[in-house]
Enzyme design. Structure first.
Site, short mmCIF file in Angstrom:
data_model
loop_
_atom_site.label_atom_id
_atom_site.label_comp_id
_atom_site.label_asym_id
_atom_site.label_seq_id
_atom_site.Cartn_x
_atom_site.Cartn_y
_atom_site.Cartn_z
CG ASN A 84 1.51 5.12 -5.65
OD1 ASN A 84 1.27 6.21 -5.13
ND2 ASN A 84 1.49 4.95 -6.97
CG LEU B 103 -1.94 -1.21 1.26
CD1 LEU B 103 -2.90 -1.07 2.45
CD2 LEU B 103 -2.75 -1.38 -0.03
CG PHE C 155 2.66 0.95 -26.07
CD1 PHE C 155 2.96 -0.41 -25.98
CD2 PHE C 155 3.49 1.73 -26.85
CE1 PHE C 155 4.04 -0.98 -26.67
CE2 PHE C 155 4.56 1.18 -27.55
CZ PHE C 155 4.83 -0.16 -27.46
CB SER D 84 7.39 0.21 -19.31
OG SER D 84 7.23 1.50 -19.85
NE ARG E 276 4.72 9.69 -24.92
CZ ARG E 276 5.50 10.51 -25.63
NH1 ARG E 276 5.36 10.60 -26.94
NH2 ARG E 276 6.42 11.24 -25.03
CE LYS F 104 8.40 -1.50 -14.63
NZ LYS F 104 7.73 -2.43 -13.75
CE LYS G 150 1.81 4.90 -11.16
NZ LYS G 150 0.53 4.88 -11.82
CE1 TYR H 34 8.61 2.16 -13.73
CE2 TYR H 34 8.74 3.07 -15.95
CZ TYR H 34 8.12 2.26 -15.03
OH TYR H 34 7.03 1.51 -15.41
P1 NAD Z 1 0.61 1.75 -9.04
O1 NAD Z 1 1.62 2.54 -8.27
O2 NAD Z 1 -0.78 2.27 -9.07
O3 NAD Z 1 0.58 0.24 -8.51
C1 NAD Z 1 1.72 -0.40 -8.00
C2 NAD Z 1 1.31 -1.07 -6.70
O4 NAD Z 1 2.44 -1.76 -6.17
C3 NAD Z 1 0.84 -0.10 -5.62
O5 NAD Z 1 -0.39 -0.55 -5.09
C4 NAD Z 1 1.95 -0.14 -4.57
O6 NAD Z 1 1.45 0.07 -3.28
C5 NAD Z 1 2.50 -1.54 -4.77
N1 NAD Z 1 3.91 -1.73 -4.40
C6 NAD Z 1 5.00 -1.01 -4.78
N2 NAD Z 1 6.12 -1.57 -4.26
C7 NAD Z 1 5.74 -2.66 -3.54
C8 NAD Z 1 6.42 -3.64 -2.81
N3 NAD Z 1 7.75 -3.62 -2.68
N4 NAD Z 1 5.71 -4.63 -2.21
C9 NAD Z 1 4.37 -4.68 -2.34
N5 NAD Z 1 3.66 -3.78 -3.02
C10 NAD Z 1 4.34 -2.77 -3.63
O7 NAD Z 1 1.19 1.57 -10.51
P2 NAD Z 1 0.47 1.04 -11.83
O8 NAD Z 1 0.28 2.18 -12.75
O9 NAD Z 1 -0.69 0.19 -11.47
O10 NAD Z 1 1.64 0.14 -12.44
C11 NAD Z 1 1.71 -1.24 -12.21
C12 NAD Z 1 2.95 -1.80 -12.87
O11 NAD Z 1 2.90 -1.51 -14.28
C13 NAD Z 1 4.25 -1.18 -12.35
O12 NAD Z 1 5.24 -2.18 -12.31
C14 NAD Z 1 4.59 -0.15 -13.42
O13 NAD Z 1 5.96 0.10 -13.48
C15 NAD Z 1 4.09 -0.85 -14.67
N6 NAD Z 1 3.75 0.09 -15.75
C16 NAD Z 1 2.89 1.12 -15.52
C17 NAD Z 1 2.59 2.00 -16.54
C18 NAD Z 1 1.68 3.18 -16.30
O14 NAD Z 1 1.70 4.11 -17.09
N7 NAD Z 1 0.85 3.19 -15.26
C19 NAD Z 1 3.15 1.82 -17.81
C20 NAD Z 1 4.02 0.74 -18.02
C21 NAD Z 1 4.30 -0.13 -16.98
C1 WQD Z 2 2.11 11.72 -22.51
C2 WQD Z 2 2.29 12.92 -23.43
C3 WQD Z 2 3.94 14.49 -22.66
C4 WQD Z 2 1.75 15.71 -19.04
C5 WQD Z 2 5.00 7.71 -18.99
C6 WQD Z 2 6.28 7.01 -18.64
C7 WQD Z 2 6.32 5.65 -19.27
C8 WQD Z 2 5.07 4.84 -18.90
C9 WQD Z 2 3.81 5.62 -19.17
C10 WQD Z 2 5.50 3.53 -16.97
C11 WQD Z 2 3.75 13.33 -23.63
C12 WQD Z 2 2.56 15.13 -22.64
C13 WQD Z 2 2.14 15.10 -20.23
C14 WQD Z 2 1.44 17.10 -19.04
C15 WQD Z 2 1.88 17.16 -21.40
N1 WQD Z 2 5.03 4.56 -17.51
N2 WQD Z 2 2.19 15.81 -21.38
N3 WQD Z 2 1.51 17.78 -20.24
O1 WQD Z 2 5.69 10.22 -20.73
O2 WQD Z 2 4.47 8.94 -22.54
O3 WQD Z 2 4.93 7.84 -20.40
O4 WQD Z 2 3.89 6.92 -18.55
O5 WQD Z 2 6.12 2.66 -17.50
O6 WQD Z 2 7.48 5.02 -18.82
O7 WQD Z 2 7.36 7.80 -19.12
O8 WQD Z 2 3.22 9.60 -20.48
O9 WQD Z 2 1.20 10.76 -19.74
O10 WQD Z 2 3.44 11.58 -18.91
O11 WQD Z 2 2.83 11.94 -21.29
O12 WQD Z 2 1.94 17.83 -22.45
O13 WQD Z 2 1.13 17.70 -17.99
O14 WQD Z 2 1.66 14.06 -22.80
O15 WQD Z 2 4.93 15.42 -23.05
O16 WQD Z 2 3.86 13.79 -24.95
P1 WQD Z 2 4.68 9.23 -21.11
P2 WQD Z 2 2.64 10.98 -20.00
#
Ligand code: NAD
Ligand code: WQD
Length: 331
Positions: free
Chosen positions: A35, A33, A177, A124, A230, A152, A84, A148
């Site tokens: 985040n 928990l 994505f 990611s 994106r 990955k 993340k 970060y």
């Molecule tokens: P999130 O932060 O909402 O969820 C991650 C969860 O993991 C949280 O509930 C947090 O409390 C828990 N957590 C973190 N470290 C922990 C630990 N050591 N032990 C137990 N629980 C832990 O993030 P999300 O957006 O749901 O992302 C989930 C996964 O997908 C992450 O690995 C993230 O890197 C990956 N991912 C997310 C995105 C995105 O844009 N949201 C994109 C690509 C990949």
């Molecule tokens: C999207 C577009 C910004 C905010 C991130 C991580 C990536 C993955 C997904 C975990 C871009 C523009 C954004 C704002 C803006 N996460 N933007 N004003 O950067 O593509 O990806 O989340 O794995 O690793 O980097 O997503 O939603 O931040 O941005 O103009 O206030 O929106 O420049 O073009 P991003 P994003």
């Protein structure tokens, strides 16, 4: 199947719990928990009418993880738990490398010890770095500009090496994505703490009046209108992709892009949000954000062909559902 969902109280994890429960799986969540809130899991149970077994543990802690594995006969693990925030990872590299890599190693080790056959990893699109779009699974990974992204790429490498040594193990590396939107009920969604880093939650908070206007990071990229492009994917499509991957994965490592294959610019997303919800989004153009690339979208041929999976929700659905959650969400 009995599925351990690490990070199951988080944004993508909670939506995947809904999809897993609806597909008839038993769901065990491990989340510290850091985040997220336990209340999200109650809402998942409310949506599905099914129970979740919840452990509030840190999955970098081998003893706690082993206790859980010893208690449940697991058929698979979906490993979402991780930190993340790209910007934060630059300021706190050790926290990111430790949490994201040690958790992967501890869980992989437990799977080996307790013979858990399936492991699905949240990777990611960021691992593609500055490759040319559309990104294809066979591309050589390029260095990312932040810790970060490196966590990955390194986790992918570790899991691949473990499979090379244990070819009967099944690992799916799912490269997401840009996940956006929320469950259609509006009960669960993306609730970042503080000012959102990501575009869709930022727009939703402007719509709510919590933030005054959107700042668009650059309009001089080589894209359709100069703003960043994106591949936004509805979080429920992404969640369903996990259920399909679990069902179809076979021995060895399989890598899949989970996206729509369509690029959308920042201005196009803003226009869609306005059209879907009838709320104006004031914005200004500011300087580019360091580390951003011009275009990021997937080649989704492989997931379509091998998993028979593709997205069913469009940009308007994503905008409608993001707002459906945000408008009722109380901090
Ligand atoms: P999130 O932060 O909402 O969820 C991650 C969860 O993991 C949280 O509930 C947090 O409390 C828990 N957590 C973190 N470290 C922990 C630990 N050591 N032990 C137990 N629980 C832990 O993030 P999300 O957006 O749901 O992302 C989930 C996964 O997908 C992450 O690995 C993230 O890197 C990956 N991912 C997310 C995105 C995105 O844009 N949201 C994109 C690509 C990949
Ligand atoms: C999207 C577009 C910004 C905010 C991130 C991580 C990536 C993955 C997904 C975990 C871009 C523009 C954004 C704002 C803006 N996460 N933007 N004003 O950067 O593509 O990806 O989340 O794995 O690793 O980097 O997503 O939603 O931040 O941005 O103009 O206030 O929106 O420049 O073009 P991003 P994003």
């Amino acid at each position: 199947m009995n599925i351990l969902v690490t990070g199951g109280a988080g944004y993508i994890g909670s939506h995947t719990c809904v999809a897993l429960l609806e597909a008839g799986h038993t769901v065990i969540v491990a989340d510290n928990l850091i985040n997220s809130k336990a209340e999200t899991l109650e809402r998942v149970m409310q949506i599905t009418g099914k129970d979740i077994i919840f452990y509030q543990i840190d999955v970098t802690q081998a003893a706690a993880v082993e206790t859980l594995f010893a208690k449940h006969s697991l058929d698979g693990v979906i490993h979402f738990a991780g930190l993340k925030a790209v910007g934060e990872s630059v300021d706190k590299p050790l926290a990111y490398y430790y949490n994201n890599i040690v958790s992967t190693m501890v869980l992989a080790q437990a799977c080996q010890k307790y013979n858990v056959p399936r492991f699905v990893f949240s990777s990611s699109a960021t691992v593609y770095g500055e490759n040319k779009v559309p990104f294809v699974e066979t591309m050589k990974l390029l260095p990312t500009t932040n810790p970060y992204g490196e966590t990955k790429a390194i986790s992918e490498r570790i899991l691949t090496d473990v499979v090379n040594a244990n070819p009967q193990w099944s690992v799916a590396l799912l490269r997401y994505f840009n996940p956006v939107g929320a469950h259609e009920s509006g009960l669960i969604g993306e609730a970042p703490t503080g000012i959102p880093n990501n575009l869709m939650p930022y727009i939703a908070q402007v719509a709510k009046g919590k933030l005054d206007k959107l700042r668009i990071f650059g309009n001089d990229y080589p894209t359709v209108d100069g703003t960043g492009v994106r591949d936004y994917i509805h979080v429920m499509d992404l969640a369903e992709g996990h259920v399909v991957a679990l069902a179809r994965m076979s021995a060895g490592v399989s890598i899949y892009n989970l996206g729509t294959g369509q690029g959308t610019s920042v201005l196009e997303l803003v226009e869609s949000f306005v059209a879907a919800n009838g709320i104006e989004i004031p914005y200004e153009i500011v300087a580019r954000r360091p580390g951003d690339i011009a275009k990021c979208y997937a080649d989704v041929t492989k997931a379509k062909k091998e998993l028979n999976w593709s997205t069913t929700r469009n940009i308007m659905d994503m905008c409608r559902d993001a707002w459906g959650f945000e408008k009722n969400y109380k901090d």
